[in-house]
Design a protein around this motif. Structure first.
Motif, PDB file in Angstrom:
ATOM      1  N   GLY A  16      56.045  52.615  76.383  1.00 25.08           N
ATOM      2  CA  GLY A  16      56.189  54.237  75.706  1.00 25.08           C
ATOM      3  C   GLY A  16      56.891  53.987  74.514  1.00 25.08           C
ATOM      4  N   ILE A  17      57.754  53.139  74.283  1.00 29.11           N
ATOM      5  CA  ILE A  17      58.500  53.045  72.905  1.00 29.11           C
ATOM      6  C   ILE A  17      57.563  52.546  71.942  1.00 29.11           C
ATOM      7  N   HIS A  18      57.767  53.175  70.764  1.00 36.53           N
ATOM      8  CA  HIS A  18      56.996  52.465  69.684  1.00 36.53           C
ATOM      9  C   HIS A  18      57.363  51.105  69.440  1.00 36.53           C
ATOM     10  N   PRO A  19      56.487  50.108  69.104  1.00 36.63           N
ATOM     11  CA  PRO A  19      56.662  48.777  68.870  1.00 36.63           C
ATOM     12  C   PRO A  19      57.624  48.299  67.683  1.00 36.63           C
ATOM     13  N   GLY A  20      57.494  49.466  66.812  1.00 35.83           N
ATOM     14  CA  GLY A  20      58.383  49.174  65.605  1.00 35.83           C
ATOM     15  C   GLY A  20      60.057  49.463  65.816  1.00 35.83           C
ATOM     16  N   ILE A  21      60.278  50.258  66.740  1.00 38.74           N
ATOM     17  CA  ILE A  21      61.894  50.308  67.036  1.00 38.74           C
ATOM     18  C   ILE A  21      62.229  48.967  68.127  1.00 38.74           C
ATOM     19  N   VAL A  22      61.394  48.386  68.677  1.00 34.04           N
ATOM     20  CA  VAL A  22      61.602  47.208  69.331  1.00 34.04           C
ATOM     21  C   VAL A  22      61.885  45.889  68.090  1.00 34.04           C
ATOM     22  N   LEU A  23      61.073  46.083  67.433  1.00 36.47           N
ATOM     23  CA  LEU A  23      60.928  44.850  66.295  1.00 36.47           C
ATOM     24  C   LEU A  23      61.956  45.272  65.439  1.00 36.47           C
ATOM     25  N   GLU A  24      62.703  46.495  65.158  1.00 35.27           N
ATOM     26  CA  GLU A  24      63.808  46.734  64.340  1.00 35.27           C
ATOM     27  C   GLU A  24      65.072  46.120  65.091  1.00 35.27           C
TER      28      GLU A  24
END
Length: 156
Positions: A16-24
């Motif tokens: 449910g977390i945007h993949p961009g946040i994890v990528l960051e």
């Protein structure tokens, strides 16, 4: 098998977390610069920045490049994207009160459209009954029911 189990555990936590946040986070963990990384994988730095800010979705070709460079399991970012999309779709389908009857100023710190109306019911009821007018209180009571409203307002 072991990497699949580890991948599943990590995905379950991040669903449910945007993949961009994890990528960051992954970029910071490896002490990389976004601009340099973008150029290394032959993409525009603006694209990578938009993804890490959640303003743009992850796509498969970019996900594969990033996973390879960052040493992640293939499919990691696309799984996150799918679970993020599912969460967004569920939020769209979620039953909501009549938002035309609720002033956004009551929730100045949040967008009404982003509420999880069931999970955040207690906070919503309290806020409306603390700061709302009669029309708003009536709509919240209609939406949640008198029993739920009474339960929230009488609990200490």
């Amino acid at each position: 098998m072991f990497t699949f189990v580890r991948l599943k555990q990590e995905i379950d936590i991040l669903k449910g977390i945007h993949p961009g946040i994890v990528l960051e986070r992954k970029i910071k963990e490896q002490h990389l610069k976004k601009g340099r990384l973008a150029l290394d994988i032959n993409t525009y730095p603006q694209t990578l920045t938009a993804i890490t800010k959640g303003k743009r979705d992850m796509n498969t070709p970019l996900a594969l490049k990033l996973e390879e460079v960052l040493g992640l399991e293939e499919g990691f970012f696309m799984l996150l994207q799918v679970f993020y999309d599912i969460k967004q779709e569920k939020l769209k389908r979620q039953r909501t009160p009549d938002l035309t009857k609720i002033r956004s100023v009551i929730f100045w710190d949040t967008k009404l459209e982003s509420f999880d109306w069931q999970r955040q019911s207690k906070a919503i009821i309290k806020r409306v009954f603390e700061r709302g007018n009669e029309k708003e209180k009536k709509e919240i009571t209609r939406f949640y029911g008198q029993d739920k409203v009474n339960e929230v307002l009488t609990k200490k």
